[in-house]
Design an enzyme around this catalytic site. Structure first.
Site, short mmCIF file in Angstrom:
data_model
loop_
_atom_site.label_atom_id
_atom_site.label_comp_id
_atom_site.label_asym_id
_atom_site.label_seq_id
_atom_site.Cartn_x
_atom_site.Cartn_y
_atom_site.Cartn_z
N LYS A 162 0.85 -1.19 0.00
CA LYS A 162 0.00 0.00 0.00
C LYS A 162 0.89 1.25 0.00
O LYS A 162 1.71 1.43 0.90
CB LYS A 162 -0.90 -0.01 1.24
CG LYS A 162 -1.72 1.26 1.44
CD LYS A 162 -2.47 1.22 2.77
CE LYS A 162 -3.08 2.57 3.12
NZ LYS A 162 -3.73 2.57 4.45
N ASP A 208 -2.71 10.57 3.49
CA ASP A 208 -4.10 10.15 3.68
C ASP A 208 -4.84 11.18 4.53
O ASP A 208 -4.64 11.26 5.74
CB ASP A 208 -4.14 8.77 4.36
CG ASP A 208 -5.56 8.27 4.56
OD1 ASP A 208 -6.48 8.83 3.94
OD2 ASP A 208 -5.72 7.32 5.34
N LYS A 236 -10.17 12.99 8.36
CA LYS A 236 -9.56 12.66 9.65
C LYS A 236 -9.44 13.91 10.52
O LYS A 236 -9.27 15.01 9.99
CB LYS A 236 -8.15 12.09 9.45
CG LYS A 236 -8.03 10.74 8.79
CD LYS A 236 -6.56 10.38 8.63
CE LYS A 236 -6.37 9.05 7.92
NZ LYS A 236 -6.70 7.91 8.81
N ASP A 275 1.66 6.50 5.61
CA ASP A 275 0.65 5.54 5.20
C ASP A 275 1.09 4.75 3.97
O ASP A 275 0.36 3.90 3.49
CB ASP A 275 -0.68 6.25 4.93
CG ASP A 275 -1.88 5.35 5.14
OD1 ASP A 275 -1.74 4.34 5.86
OD2 ASP A 275 -2.95 5.64 4.58
N ASP A 286 -12.20 6.71 4.35
CA ASP A 286 -10.92 6.51 5.00
C ASP A 286 -10.51 5.04 5.01
O ASP A 286 -9.48 4.69 5.56
CB ASP A 286 -10.96 7.07 6.43
CG ASP A 286 -9.56 7.30 7.00
OD1 ASP A 286 -8.60 7.41 6.19
OD2 ASP A 286 -9.41 7.38 8.23
N ARG A 301 -7.74 -0.58 1.41
CA ARG A 301 -8.26 -1.84 0.88
C ARG A 301 -8.77 -1.66 -0.55
O ARG A 301 -8.80 -2.62 -1.33
CB ARG A 301 -9.32 -2.41 1.81
CG ARG A 301 -10.60 -1.62 1.92
CD ARG A 301 -11.37 -1.96 3.18
NE ARG A 301 -10.75 -1.34 4.36
CZ ARG A 301 -11.20 -1.51 5.61
NH1 ARG A 301 -12.26 -2.29 5.83
NH2 ARG A 301 -10.59 -0.94 6.62
#
Length: 503
Positions: free
Chosen positions: A262, A267, A274, A285, A344, A348
């Site tokens: 990833k 992010d 966030k 991230d 968020d 995935r």
């Protein structure tokens, strides 16, 4: 063109080995002599300076690490480290990491490593762990101020009765440093374009194959999960990088491993923004992709006889008028439709299409790495990582590999009733559950839908990517966790991974 400041100068200590006895005359040319032993008191050592170390041991609170001067040559410092017989690999690494920090504070350049065979027995294992700790301790993370970066230049001479091959240890250390370097780079320095360019430069330096699949190309191919996240960026620089290592000569019978990472370079949380404290360090991230690159470097420098594909999902997760939203329905590269729930949960999404690409190459196994969920941090803290697999029989092997490598993991289940928690009324699957609870398990269950079930697959949720004060032998908060684990798993257990039956 890659900014030279983005290219790491990885440490490469000069390693020597000698079977000579460590006499006073032999040790006096060193700045520091690091002595590893298993005695309760260092005065039991049959080495120069043992009595001085014993005297200091009586006057220090830290009995595990004792420092004294070599009596015949006071400018040479002796540092004795006790490694108890009941210590785990992780505890040994902690002790050696603290010793390496001491040597760094002393600005030691010429280091003698002496291992007391009478009390430790396993000189090879102790030598490897010590060299790893000494090497990673000398690597400075990125700094963009006026202070000049120091060259991580040290010479290590190992006094041992039987010569140990330490080149693989050095490769592991360099892989860890590479992963930490990439993870620590600021997001405006390592943007998506910069990351792809840096990967191309690394491929040229180390002789790997390089390919970049742009967001536009991915959209035309139908990779709607990745492009849903990327569409919020103000420019079109996101994409998937593929790096390939192929040993020579080529062989049809060589094992083939896919590594997936990833690479969310920053992010924000997207539309579901966030809070400040949750966003502050979101440049890390992309730590999963950094572990994949670091593992590739370590394995390639060991000249491992396997084919390696490394897939990096590189994008930001931004807020904008074009960013994806809750309740959007997108179609992934494998044709599965996804009902988005929370923006968020972008990791995935990008991994879904990247795992599909990796699966299409039909490797013998796939390992993926991602800073995926806060739920995993809550479950195992930042001292461990979570592992998940579509081969449940591998749980004990994955756990033991963590114990042996010093990078500890804990296995969790996937599939079954957890898949039912992702049932959607508007698509084939929900991205995550709006109810929360066990999100690390649900995230891994979601990812398993994008891996060919004929291929053994292991997912690592990198909750230990950052640990305040360092972890094990690594003394920086950004740990590079996962590289040693992966290299050991592939070197020692690849056959067991490949043979694992579907559970």
């Amino acid at each position: 063109m890659v900014d030279k400041k983005l290219m790491p100068r990885l440490p490469k200590p000069l390693l020597r080995s000698t079977r000579k006895r460590p006499t006073s005359s032999a040790l006096k040319r060193f700045d520091v002599v690091l002595i590893l032993h298993g005695h309760k008191s260092p005065d039991k050592l049959t080495l120069p300076g043992a009595s001085a170390l014993g005297d200091m041991a009586k006057r220090t609170d830290n009995a595990g690490q004792v420092r004294a001067a070599l009596p015949e040559h006071p400018s040479t410092v002796l540092v004795a480290v006790e490694l108890k017989s009941n210590m785990t690999s992780f505890e040994i690494d902690e002790q050696l990491g603290a010793a390496a920090a001491t040597l760094k504070s002393l600005h030691a350049a010429q280091i003698a490593l002496v291992i007391d065979i009478e009390s430790l027995g396993d000189t090879a294992g102790a030598a490897r762990r010590a060299v790893f700790a000494l090497t990673v301790s000398r690597f400075d993370l990125p700094f963009f101020g006026k202070r000049k970066r120091r060259e991580p230049n040290i010479d290590i001479t190992v006094f041992e009765p039987r010569k140990t091959d330490l080149q693989s240890t050095l490769a592991n250390a360099r892989g860890n440093c590479m992963a930490r370097w990439l993870t620590a780079l600021p997001p405006n320095k390592l943007d998506a374009t910069g990351y792809a360019d840096l990967c191309a430069a690394l491929a040229k330096r180390y002789g790997w194959q390089y390919k970049f699949i742009s967001a536009s190309m991915l959209k035309r191919r139908g990779a709607g999960a990745f492009t849903a996240v990327a569409q919020g960026n103000e420019n079109n620089d996101a994409g998937i990088v593929c790096l390939k290592y192929r040993p020579k000569p080529q062989s049809r019978h060589r094992k083939h491993v896919g590594l997936v990472g990833k690479g969310i370079i920053f992010d924000t949380g997207g539309t579901n923004l966030k809070p400040f404290d949750g966003m502050l360090n979101m440049h890390i991230d992309m730590g999963g992709s950094a572990v994949a690159v670091g593992s590739l470097l370590a394995l390639a420098e060991q000249n491992i006889d396997i084919n390696l594909d490394v897939w990096l999902a590189i994008t930001e997760n931004r807020t904008s008028a074009s960013a994806y939203k809750s309740q959007d329905v997108v179609t992934a590269l494998n044709g599965m439709t996804i009902q988005t729930i929370h923006t968020d949960a972008e990791g995935r999404m990008v991994l879904a299409d990247t795992l599909t690409l990796a699966s299409r190459e039909k490797p013998d196994c796939i390992l993926d790495f991602a800073t995926l969920t806060g739920a995993c941090v809550n479950a195992v803290t930042t001292r461990y990582a979570g592992v998940f697999t579509n081969r449940g029989a591998l749980h004990s092997l994955l756990t033991q590999n963590g114990i042996d490598s010093g990078e500890r993991v804990w296995p969790f289940p996937i599939g079954g009733e957890f898949r039912r928690m992702l049932k959607s009324d508007t698509a084939d699957i929900q991205q995550c559950s709006p109810g929360g609870g066990g999100d690390h398990i649900l995230a891994a269950t979601f990812l398993s839908e994008f891996v060919d079930d004929k291929i053994p697959w292991v997912h690592m949720d990198l909750s230990a990517v950052e640990h305040k004060g360092g972890l094990g032998a690594v003394t920086t908060s950004i740990t590079g966790f996962g590289v040693r684990y992966t290299v050991d798993l592939i070197n020692e257990h690849l056959a067991e991974l490949v043979r694992a039956k579907k559970s």
